[in-house]
Design a protein around this motif. Structure first.
Motif: not given
Length: 77
Positions: A57-64
């Motif tokens: 599964r995908l787990e969000k880590r960060d956003a720029i």
């Protein structure tokens, strides 16, 4: 739908692993070579997301914040 879906391919059998929200207007996905990281450029939201691929599964880590984001490249020195 502003999502990304993942599938497993075993021989000639395709199995859906899941679908995850990305952001507004996902334009590009990049699997960062040699890592479990996936980048996603969301054009209309103006953001580059960083996800980790863990336990199928995908787990969000960060956003720029990145106005007009449409593509992601992995550059190495």
């Amino acid at each position: 739908a502003n999502t990304v879906a993942a599938f497993a391919l075993e021989g000639e059998k395709l199995t859906r692993l899941g679908e995850w929200g990305t952001g507004n207007w996902p334009r590009h996905l990049l699997k960062v070579p040699g890592t479990n990281l996936v980048m996603n450029a969301c054009n209309k939201q103006g953001v580059l997301n960083l996800f980790a691929w863990e336990d199928n599964r995908l787990e969000k880590r960060d956003a720029i914040p990145l106005a007009g984001a449409s593509c992601a490249l992995a550059l190495f020195r």
